[in-house]
Design an enzyme around this catalytic site. Structure first.
Site, PDB file in Angstrom:
ATOM      1  N   HIS A 115     -65.966  -5.907-113.631  1.00  0.00           N
ATOM      2  CA  HIS A 115     -66.951  -5.703-114.687  1.00  0.00           C
ATOM      3  C   HIS A 115     -67.510  -7.012-115.238  1.00  0.00           C
ATOM      4  O   HIS A 115     -68.723  -7.107-115.459  1.00  0.00           O
ATOM      5  CB  HIS A 115     -66.409  -4.841-115.821  1.00  0.00           C
TER       6      HIS A 115
ATOM      7  N   ARG B 157     -70.413   9.500-104.765  1.00  0.00           N
ATOM      8  CA  ARG B 157     -70.858   8.188-104.328  1.00  0.00           C
ATOM      9  C   ARG B 157     -70.084   7.801-103.069  1.00  0.00           C
ATOM     10  O   ARG B 157     -69.104   8.455-102.703  1.00  0.00           O
ATOM     11  CB  ARG B 157     -70.641   7.144-105.427  1.00  0.00           C
ATOM     12  N   ARG B 158     -70.532   6.749-102.396  1.00  0.00           N
ATOM     13  CA  ARG B 158     -69.853   6.184-101.230  1.00  0.00           C
ATOM     14  C   ARG B 158     -69.747   7.157-100.057  1.00  0.00           C
ATOM     15  O   ARG B 158     -68.875   7.008 -99.210  1.00  0.00           O
ATOM     16  CB  ARG B 158     -68.437   5.691-101.581  1.00  0.00           C
TER      17      ARG B 158
ATOM     18  N   TYR C 259     -71.721  -9.313-115.827  1.00  0.00           N
ATOM     19  CA  TYR C 259     -72.268 -10.276-116.787  1.00  0.00           C
ATOM     20  C   TYR C 259     -72.524 -11.623-116.130  1.00  0.00           C
ATOM     21  O   TYR C 259     -73.427 -12.365-116.567  1.00  0.00           O
ATOM     22  CB  TYR C 259     -71.326 -10.387-117.990  1.00  0.00           C
TER      23      TYR C 259
ATOM     24  N   HIS D 279     -76.945   3.878-111.778  1.00  0.00           N
ATOM     25  CA  HIS D 279     -76.832   2.925-112.884  1.00  0.00           C
ATOM     26  C   HIS D 279     -76.754   1.491-112.362  1.00  0.00           C
ATOM     27  O   HIS D 279     -77.404   0.579-112.885  1.00  0.00           O
ATOM     28  CB  HIS D 279     -75.589   3.260-113.712  1.00  0.00           C
ATOM     29  N   PHE D 280     -75.955   1.300-111.336  1.00  0.00           N
ATOM     30  CA  PHE D 280     -75.762  -0.009-110.724  1.00  0.00           C
ATOM     31  C   PHE D 280     -77.092  -0.581-110.233  1.00  0.00           C
ATOM     32  O   PHE D 280     -77.368  -1.778-110.367  1.00  0.00           O
ATOM     33  CB  PHE D 280     -74.787   0.167-109.560  1.00  0.00           C
ATOM     34  N   HIS D 281     -77.937   0.310-109.685  1.00  0.00           N
ATOM     35  CA  HIS D 281     -79.215  -0.160-109.168  1.00  0.00           C
ATOM     36  C   HIS D 281     -80.227  -0.448-110.277  1.00  0.00           C
ATOM     37  O   HIS D 281     -81.170  -1.218-110.053  1.00  0.00           O
ATOM     38  CB  HIS D 281     -79.783   0.847-108.160  1.00  0.00           C
TER      39      HIS D 281
END
Length: 549
Positions: free
Chosen positions: A223, A439-440, A227, A374-376
């Site tokens: 995580h 996912r995955r 950042y 969200h990641f994208h």
């Protein structure tokens, strides 16, 4: 002109550009892998030559999530510290090149074992999935190389501080130092699990490893990695975008405070990725969820600062009314337009992050393709569009060229294409995730699941969006190639904003590293010590294959 006014030294520029070249090669290869993924998930396409879906999934995640980001960030930061704290010394530059070559060799080794099918373990490489030892060794070289580059930046910063006692360091140099401190602390987790668990296990020295420990060490790193990606985008927003639009920075102090808060709060939050896992006491999960929500504070500070900067600029140009300043912004300048669109996408991205971090709402979306969507939005839109916008002035500055009006128009088109593609793909991922799509997973793995029929329209929409995004990748590669090799010769500014006259004076306490790193370490120890000891002492029978764990 001499360094110290506005131009990065040519020798430092070569070091920065070497990193940027590797970053965009990773974008090309990782982007192709991403296109193949969404086509497979549509159910209308099969990979040729027996290529595994999970091979391209691993390729996509590693090249874009780790290689593209790390190389671009370190290249940009070397240029930033050279521009703002003076030309790098020969010694610092030497170690910068050592770090670069270690990272490059490590990337090549890692990519080789992925592409030959010996490391289809995904971006997170969770045990009990096991890769060839070369995959883990390559990743270790990437991390160690980045550490060397980080210490080179620290040495340059220390030299500046010694020459300017009692003065506040240049903002971009300060921000680069914070980001590399964050990276060094958080990457200790992934280094520990790779060196002491995965490499001995993959070499056959042990039969089993403590899976919960490995996952915890990964998310201790995983995580804060977000950042590490975001802070360079914030550097560009805070310190560069105001200069590009012709305005001034709202507050130097607020920018530094937000970065210090990210350093303190972004590392002891990994458990919010493990909320559904047994073996971690709910009390510790709750503590880390609280710390995760506190990271919202510096993000809101950044949003306030940026829009205050935009409004101040607009008012200085005669704008009136609540939103009249929007019309005064330079919408035709790709250096501004691409990062600004990235900022807008960060609004839904941040809202999705709150869902992921909430214990109750996370139960709905955990391990669904919502998380991928969200990641994208965060990395592949907010961060990447900001990096693209930075490349439009950074590359010509470092190569002694200028961006033409034709390339600027193409960059505006590229940003629009990217935005349309991401709206299609990420929205479809979010909606499919709410319906339970995992996912995955490839389309063929859904089998006879009755709900899979509900997912098909969203899978097709993902393929449409992914195809549009790949067109966007082609466009940005055309622009970058032009800026690096074919654009007209000339001088392009490395823009660094001045602080607004009414801003408060920046206190030196922000550079009390003993204080801030000490607080970060204390929070990490509070958040992880007891649960980590519990994981080791109460590991399931047979899981402690390596004596350290």
């Amino acid at each position: 002109m001499m360094n110290g006014t506005w131009k990065v030294d040519a020798r430092d520029g070569k070091l920065a550009m070497a990193h940027i070249y590797v970053a965009f090669v990773a974008l090309a290869l990782g982007g192709l892998a991403g296109l193949l993924q969404v086509l497979v998930r549509s159910g209308k396409f099969e990979l040729p030559a027996g290529i595994s879906y999970y091979t391209i999934l691993t390729t996509h995640g590693v090249l874009l999530g780790l290689v593209l980001t790390t190389f671009f960030i370190i290249g940009f930061q070397f240029a930033a510290v050279s521009r703002t704290a003076g030309t790098l010394s020969d010694r610092v530059r030497f170690w910068g090149w050592v770090g670069f070559w270690l990272m490059t060799i490590g990337t090549a080794i890692t990519a080789f074992y992925i592409l030959i099918g010996e490391a289809s373990v995904l971006y997170t490489f969770y045990a009990p999935l096991q890769a060839h030892a070369g995959f883990y060794i390559g990743l270790t070289l990437v991390v160690v190389g980045s550490w060397i580059s980080g210490f080179a930046m620290f040495a340059h910063y220390a030299k500046w501080k010694k020459a300017h006692p009692g003065q506040v360091s240049p903002l971009l140099t300060f921000m680069s130092v914070v980001n590399m401190i964050l990276w060094l602390i958080c990457s200790l987790g992934v280094a520990a699990t790779v060196l002491f668990q995965f490499i001995p296990w993959s070499l056959g020295y042990v039969d089993r490893i403590n899976v919960l420990v490995s996952r915890t060490l990964f998310w201790y790193f995983g995580h804060p990695l977000v950042y590490f990606w975001l802070l360079p985008a914030y550097m560009i927003w805070y310190a560069i975008i105001p200069k590009i639009i012709g305005g001034k920075m709202f507050s130097d102090s607020l920018a530094r405070m937000s970065f210090i808060l990210f350093l303190i709060l972004s590392i002891p939050v990994g458990f919010h990725h493990q909320l559904v896992e047994p073996g971690i006491d709910p009390v510790w999960k709750y503590l880390q969820v609280v710390l995760t929500f506190m990271v919202v504070i510096p993000s809101l500070m950044t949003a306030f600062s940026m829009f205050a900067t935009f409004e101040m600029y607009g008012r200085s140009k005669g704008a009136t009314g609540l939103f009249g300043w929007l019309r005064k912004l330079p919408w035709g300048d790709a250096r501004f337009f691409a990062p600004f669109v990235g900022m807008l996408f960060f609004i839904p991205a941040g809202a999705g992050g709150l869902v992921n971090a909430s214990h109750q709402l996370n139960q709905v979306v955990h391990n669904t393709i919502w998380v991928t969507g969200h990641f994208h939005l965060t990395l592949a839109t907010t961060v990447v569009l900001t990096f693209f916008g930075a490349a439009y002035w950074l590359i010509p500055h470092l190569t002694g060229r200028v961006m033409t009006k034709a390339m600027n128009r193409l960059a505006i088109i590229q940003t629009i294409v990217w935005s349309i593609g991401m709206i299609f793909m990420s929205s479809a991922m979010h909606f499919a995730g709410l319906l339970g799509a995992p996912r995955r997973s490839a389309f063929s793995t859904y089998g006879d699941a009755p709900q899979a029929l509900e997912w098909i329209p969203y899978q097709i929409a993902q393929a449409v969006g992914g195809t549009i995004l790949f067109i966007g990748i082609i466009l940005v590669l055309i622009i970058v190639t032009n800026l690096a090799f074919f654009a007209p010769k000339g001088e392009t500014e490395f823009p660094v904003a001045e602080v607004a006259e009414q801003a408060e004076r920046t206190p030196l306490v922000f550079e009390n590293w003993t204080l801030w790193i000490g607080i970060a370490v204390v929070l990490i120890l509070i958040a992880y010590t007891v649960p980590f000891i519990d994981m080791i002492q109460n590991a399931p029978p047979g899981s402690k294959g390596f004596k350290l764990w």
